[in-house]
Design an enzyme around this catalytic site. Structure first.
Site, PDB file in Angstrom:
ATOM      1  N   HIS A 126     -32.075 -61.658 -42.706  1.00  0.00           N
ATOM      2  CA  HIS A 126     -33.024 -61.168 -43.704  1.00  0.00           C
ATOM      3  C   HIS A 126     -34.004 -60.180 -43.077  1.00  0.00           C
ATOM      4  CE1 HIS A 126     -31.644 -64.846 -45.754  1.00  0.00           C
ATOM      5  NE2 HIS A 126     -31.967 -64.222 -46.866  1.00  0.00           N
ATOM      6  N   ASP A 144     -23.450 -60.053 -48.952  1.00  0.00           N
ATOM      7  CA  ASP A 144     -24.747 -60.718 -49.029  1.00  0.00           C
ATOM      8  C   ASP A 144     -25.730 -59.683 -49.586  1.00  0.00           C
ATOM      9  OD1 ASP A 144     -26.730 -62.624 -48.774  1.00  0.00           O
ATOM     10  OD2 ASP A 144     -26.294 -63.082 -46.679  1.00  0.00           O
TER      11      ASP A 144
END
Length: 606
Positions: free
Chosen positions: A253, A326
């Site tokens: 992230h 993702d």
């Protein structure tokens, strides 16, 4: 002589067969049979009617704010206009023709089951009103445990590592089946679960208890069972994060992780769960924003790597289903290329669906331009669209895209489902240490309890706080329990308050959350021990905390702080249930990280 691919496929089939409680691959749920030619022809005609803009839109799965598809709260309208340039989900579909929408709690999509069902129906109504009507694949991350976008009154199950501690493939399959039934009743057609990563790095900041464990074959069995559970309920499952996010200390992230496994190590450690998922007929696979030099030395993250997506996943493992990225808003995929190049490169790598780009206008324009300019070939894009549409067809979206309040009432959070979740949770709590037989606690000798410690924020609607849940459950079991939240970084004042509170009670149950060598939680435990009162430690996330808490006589792991797991742990502490969970990961010594303190499979009984 068998080819390498034949050997891999056979091993994967055996893992999937074991997950279904059989000893032969013949009982493995095989991938869906080829669709009838009439279905293929119908879907191809649908694709042929699409403009480049419509084709590009069908490749995206996008977030959108709001509880409803057409009349969200003004604050959600403002957020949509700022981030996406539309007012609501209906305008998102009309403008960009998106093929999927992902639900988040923070986007106000998941307030309660009736609202979710109405949102899903509104989205499908908007999709049906398009020039080329194509139902939307509604999706969410409902892994359970620490990642649950939909809370109570939907049924909440133990997370992956807790299920791994139970060792029961039947429980994993049942949890997936019930969760899938409830998602379907709310109109959610795809779950980005199960997590197929093998968590071999205790310092992994992003996977941890989202993984079933550190044994590749055990993880493979659990993954295959959950694939069968979800998909037998009519919901598309998604194995993530290919080619394996389990051995990294960087969170994708916020950065770009590197996995330094050799090709042989990757095959032994990371591949088995994905092979088992493919053998079990998985509908979709999610890529990871990680660099694996042994599979692709270019330095590109796997999401953008043709050698990994097409070469390894498609050709070597023989996967023919939908591949989804993702989130494209994560830093790991944005480090090397701009937001206009990332979606194009992902499609060229072999991906089918582009998840949640930070700027949809930029991403959509880039894909349309690449399609018109020939950088993306139309036959290749059409093949991606056909895979996506076949998934929607297989999951009944063309035939029955809507749900109803009646379906919600019949399925979501019903008593039988909640009872199943509690029963499954009772097989997960793991007793790591019990010096002197401190546990189970005695109401006669230790009836007045202080429940103290970390209260991490629970996923929306999953309950909490942990100290409160534990205290309430223990009180219901005959103790007099008082809760005191000291958080994950307790101050000196809170630590002193906790010590004083324990001085007038018989024993303490302390919830810990990812203790480090310098953590104030460690100081809290030391101060509680200094009172001379019995102290029971419960790790409410990763089970590694005990390695830093030498003086603790009794230590357990619940693998999450959601209510269903905490209630189960309380019953074990009170002696109402035997601790039957077994460590699915090793706990290493803090002073000698190469030495095992508690091995995989460790777990004490009363």
């Amino acid at each position: 002589m068998h080819s390498r691919r034949t050997v891999l496929t056979t091993a994967a089939a055996a893992a999937a067969a074991a997950a279904l409680g059989t000893g032969t691959a013949s009982a493995v749920p095989s991938p869906a049979p080829p669709p009838p030619r009439t279905t293929l022809d119908r879907l191809r005609r649908l694709i042929a009617r699409m403009t480049p803009e419509e084709k590009a839109g069908q490749l995206f799965v996008m977030r959108v704010y709001g509880e409803s598809a057409t009349d969200p709260d003004p604050a959600d309208v403002a957020a949509n206009r700022k981030e996406i340039g539309v007012a609501d989900a209906a305008e998102l579909i009309a403008t960009y023709h998106v093929g999927g929408i992902i639900y988040f709690g923070w986007a106000h999509n998941t307030r309660d089951p009736y609202q979710i069902a109405a949102l899903s129906n509104g989205i499908q109504e908007a999709a049906a009103a398009q020039r080329v009507p194509v139902p939307v694949l509604t999706a969410t991350d409902q892994e359970h445990g620490i990642v649950a976008r939909i809370g109570a009154p939907a049924t909440l199950f133990p997370g992956a590592m807790a299920l791994g501690a139970s060792g029961s493939v039947e429980d994993a399959r049942q949890a997936g089946r019930i969760a899938g039934q409830e998602l379907l009743a709310m109109g959610v057609r795809q779950d980005y679960a199960p997590d197929a990563d093998v968590n071999v790095d205790p310092a992994n900041p992003v996977i941890g208890v989202r993984s079933f464990g550190a044994d590749p074959q055990a993880v493979a069995r659990m993954v295959a069972a959950q694939v069968h559970g979800y998909q037998s309920a009519g919901v598309a499952a998604c194995a993530k994060h290919f080619p394996g996010h389990g051995d990294t200390d960087t969170d994708s992230h916020v950065g770009l992780p590197y996995i330094h496994h050799s090709a042989e190590e990757w095959q032994r450690l990371d591949a088995p769960p994905f092979e088992a998922a493919i053998a079990a007929g998985i509908d979709s696979v999610m890529t990871a924003h990680i660099v694996v030099p042994s599979l692709d030395p270019s330095g590109d993250p796997a999401t953008l790597s043709r050698p990994i997506v097409t070469g390894v996943l498609r050709r070597r493992l023989g996967y023919g289903g939908v591949v989804v990225t993702d989130s494209l808003g994560m830093e790991g995929v944005r480090v090397k290329y701009g937001d206009d190049r990332v979606p194009v490169l992902a499609l060229k790598a072999g991906v089918d669906q582009l998840l949640n780009p930070p700027d949809l206008s930029v991403a959509h324009t880039a894909v349309v331009r690449a399609l018109r300019d020939g950088e993306l070939s139309e036959p290749e894009i059409d093949a991606k669209l056909l895979r996506i549409l076949l998934l929607k067809e297989r999951r009944g979206l063309f035939a029955a895209p809507y749900t109803s309040r009646r379906q919600v009432d019949r399925v979501v959070g019903v008593r039988a489902h909640r009872a199943a979740a509690d029963r499954i949770a009772e097989g997960t709590t793991t007793l790591l240490r019990n010096d002197g037989g401190l546990l189970p606690l005695s109401r006669r000798r230790t009836g007045r309890l202080l429940v103290v410690g970390a209260d991490p924020a629970a996923p929306t609607g999953t309950g909490g706080p942990p100290t409160g849940v534990l205290a309430e459950e223990l009180t219901g079991l005959g103790f007099s329990a008082t809760a005191l939240s000291t958080g994950t970084a307790p101050s000196r004042e809170l630590i002193a308050r906790a010590r004083a509170a324990l001085a007038v009670r018989d024993a303490a149950v302390v919830a810990t959350y990812d203790v480090t060598a310098s953590s104030a939680q460690r100081t809290l435990v030391e101060e509680l021990l200094a009172t001379g009162r019995p102290v029971v430690q419960l790790a409410v996330r990763n089970p590694y905390d005990i390695a830093l808490l030498d003086g603790v006589r009794a230590a357990l792991a619940s693998y999450s702080w959601t209510d269903v797991e905490l209630r189960a742990a309380a019953r074990v502490i009170a002696g109402r249930r035997d601790p039957v969970g077994r460590l699915p990961v090793p706990v290493m010594r803090a002073d000698a990280p190469g030495t095992v303190l508690y091995p995989i499979g460790h777990g004490l009984r009363y």
